[in-house]
Motif scaffolding. Structure first.
Motif, short mmCIF file in Angstrom:
data_model
loop_
_atom_site.label_atom_id
_atom_site.label_comp_id
_atom_site.label_asym_id
_atom_site.label_seq_id
_atom_site.Cartn_x
_atom_site.Cartn_y
_atom_site.Cartn_z
N ILE A 1 25.52 28.58 -7.24
CA ILE A 1 25.89 29.96 -7.58
C ILE A 1 24.69 30.68 -8.18
O ILE A 1 24.04 30.17 -9.10
N LEU A 2 24.43 31.88 -7.69
CA LEU A 2 23.30 32.66 -8.19
C LEU A 2 23.69 33.45 -9.43
O LEU A 2 24.72 34.13 -9.45
N ASN A 3 22.86 33.34 -10.48
CA ASN A 3 23.04 34.08 -11.73
C ASN A 3 24.46 34.00 -12.29
O ASN A 3 25.13 35.01 -12.50
N PRO A 4 24.96 32.80 -12.55
CA PRO A 4 26.28 32.67 -13.15
C PRO A 4 26.22 33.06 -14.63
O PRO A 4 25.15 33.20 -15.20
N SER A 5 27.37 33.20 -15.25
CA SER A 5 27.41 33.46 -16.69
C SER A 5 26.89 32.23 -17.42
O SER A 5 26.82 31.14 -16.85
N ALA A 6 26.54 32.41 -18.68
CA ALA A 6 25.91 31.32 -19.45
C ALA A 6 26.77 30.06 -19.49
O ALA A 6 26.24 28.94 -19.50
N ASN A 7 28.09 30.23 -19.52
CA ASN A 7 28.96 29.05 -19.62
C ASN A 7 29.32 28.48 -18.25
O ASN A 7 30.18 27.63 -18.15
N ALA A 8 28.68 28.98 -17.20
CA ALA A 8 28.98 28.49 -15.86
C ALA A 8 27.73 27.99 -15.14
O ALA A 8 27.65 28.01 -13.92
N VAL A 9 26.74 27.54 -15.90
CA VAL A 9 25.52 27.00 -15.33
C VAL A 9 25.67 25.49 -15.18
O VAL A 9 25.93 24.79 -16.17
N LYS B 1 24.05 30.43 2.30
CA LYS B 1 25.44 30.46 2.79
C LYS B 1 26.42 30.52 1.61
O LYS B 1 27.38 31.29 1.63
N THR B 2 26.17 29.71 0.60
CA THR B 2 27.02 29.74 -0.59
C THR B 2 26.99 31.10 -1.25
O THR B 2 28.03 31.62 -1.69
N MET B 3 25.81 31.71 -1.33
CA MET B 3 25.69 33.04 -1.91
C MET B 3 26.56 34.06 -1.17
O MET B 3 27.30 34.84 -1.78
N LEU B 4 26.51 34.03 0.15
CA LEU B 4 27.27 34.98 0.96
C LEU B 4 28.78 34.74 0.88
O LEU B 4 29.57 35.68 0.90
N GLN B 5 29.16 33.46 0.79
CA GLN B 5 30.59 33.14 0.78
C GLN B 5 31.25 33.36 -0.57
O GLN B 5 32.48 33.45 -0.65
N THR B 6 30.45 33.43 -1.63
CA THR B 6 31.02 33.61 -2.97
C THR B 6 30.66 34.96 -3.58
O THR B 6 31.00 35.22 -4.73
N ARG B 7 29.99 35.81 -2.84
CA ARG B 7 29.52 37.09 -3.40
C ARG B 7 30.67 37.97 -3.87
O ARG B 7 30.50 38.76 -4.80
N GLY B 8 31.83 37.84 -3.25
CA GLY B 8 32.97 38.68 -3.62
C GLY B 8 33.51 38.41 -5.00
O GLY B 8 34.26 39.21 -5.55
N THR B 9 33.12 37.29 -5.61
CA THR B 9 33.59 36.95 -6.95
C THR B 9 32.58 37.37 -8.02
O THR B 9 32.85 37.23 -9.21
N ALA B 10 31.42 37.88 -7.60
CA ALA B 10 30.35 38.22 -8.55
C ALA B 10 30.59 39.59 -9.19
O ALA B 10 31.21 40.48 -8.59
N ASP C 1 27.83 41.13 -10.43
CA ASP C 1 26.52 41.73 -10.21
C ASP C 1 26.56 42.61 -8.95
O ASP C 1 26.77 42.10 -7.85
N PRO C 2 26.36 43.93 -9.08
CA PRO C 2 26.45 44.84 -7.93
C PRO C 2 25.46 44.49 -6.82
O PRO C 2 25.79 44.60 -5.63
N GLU C 3 24.26 44.09 -7.19
CA GLU C 3 23.25 43.75 -6.19
C GLU C 3 23.65 42.52 -5.40
O GLU C 3 23.44 42.45 -4.18
N LEU C 4 24.24 41.55 -6.08
CA LEU C 4 24.70 40.34 -5.40
C LEU C 4 25.89 40.64 -4.49
O LEU C 4 25.97 40.13 -3.37
#
Length: 312
Positions: A53-61, A238-247, A249-252
């Motif tokens: 996951i790209l740039n998760p919250s601090a408690n989700a690294v 692929k993971t970034m694209l498939q999980t982007r809807g939960t982010a 971050d507007p750019e993501l």
């Protein structure tokens, strides 16, 4: 005195598609192999998804396999490691049935089933064609799986069906296929490399090409690990694209393709970011491909043996 002539007995190589091995039986063997492959190693795949996951919250690294496993099991419960597996079970059976049916058909058309000869091009091409067909069916189920694997997903989706409805309602049908081109950019070379390595290794280990469980298991593991390591960067995108809807971050959330995903990943995390989760990916893929090939070859051998018995 002339010696009586005998007609040569027609033999078929075990590795080929024998005349008494039907398409339905081949698809059944493939479906069994797919379900076995994905379910056994599912918890490690869940850890890989969280690490990517790209740039998760601090408690989700999530950084390491052991640390991640203990953290998920202690903080969310052991069963969370299997959350979303129902999507894989539903999708993997039909997808792998198509996968192996396409593989055998294309390999046969390219002459890859001729006994006694190694056909690397036929193996690679048939593998690539197989993954294009199966991924078209599997991609939506993979999207649902990854959405359910992320942290706190249970607060958003109660079940596989609930997740599918939510994604469709909030992001539309395209959300299930936005990662399909990227998936193919990973799975086509992955499958071509895997099939090429598998056919080469299994031929070297077992020149007679008789049914040998150890050969199928070992060749599948080595081929899978080799292909997984080389295609990890595409898996990260692929993971970034498939999980982007939960982010949040507007750019993501606005990333809409492979090139944009690569650009964002490089900006945020550099080259290292493209290899996040490489260890769990290899750890997942080696035994899962070993299980897949072993299950497929065992099913194939079972059907051939039963058909021979029935016809005799």
């Amino acid at each position: 005195m002339a010696q009586p002539t005998t007609e040569p007995v027609e033999e078929y190589d075990y590795e080929s598609l024998p005349p008494n091995f039907s398409l339905a039986q081949n698809m059944a063997a493939g479906a069994f192999a797919g379900i076995a492959e994905h379910t056994v190693m599912y918890p490690v795949d869940a850890i890989k998804t969280r690490m990517q996951i790209l740039n998760p919250s601090a408690n989700a690294v999530y950084k390491g396999m052991i640390e991640s496993t203990l953290r998920i099991a202690s903080g969310e419960g052991v069963l969370k490691l299997w959350r979303g597996m129902s999507s894989v079970v539903v999708g993997a059976g039909p997808a792998h049935a198509v996968y192996f049916a396409t593989y055998e058909a294309v390999k046969h058309l390219m002459g890859g089933n001729r006994a006694g000869v190694h056909h690397p091009l036929a193996a690679a091409t048939s593998g690539a064609c197989a993954t294009i067909a199966s991924d078209a069916l599997m991609n939506p189920f993979d999207v649902i799986k990854q959405r359910m694997q992320i942290q706190n997903s249970s607060k958003m989706y109660r079940s596989m069906t609930d997740c599918a409805k939510y994604v469709y309602r909030t992001e539309g049908l395209s959300a299930f296929y936005v990662s399909y081109p990227t998936t193919l950019s990973m799975t086509v070379p992955f499958t071509a490399l895997q099939f090429l390595a598998y056919e080469s290794i299994s031929t070297a280990m077992n020149p007679s090409k008789s049914y040998d469980p150890f050969t199928h298991c070992a060749a599948g593991a080595i081929a899978g690990g080799f292909a997984a390591a080389l295609t990890t960067p595409m898996d990260v995108i692929k993971t970034m694209l498939q999980t982007r809807g939960t982010a949040t971050d507007p750019e993501l959330r606005s990333v809409n393709g492979f090139t944009a995903g690569c650009r964002l990943m490089y900006q945020r995390e550099g080259v290292r970011g493209f290899f996040k989760g490489v260890r769990p990916r290899i750890v997942t893929t080696m035994p899962s491909t070993a299980i897949c090939w072993s299950a497929y070859e065992a099913s194939k051998a079972y059907f051939i043996r039963n058909n021979d018995t029935a016809s005799s």
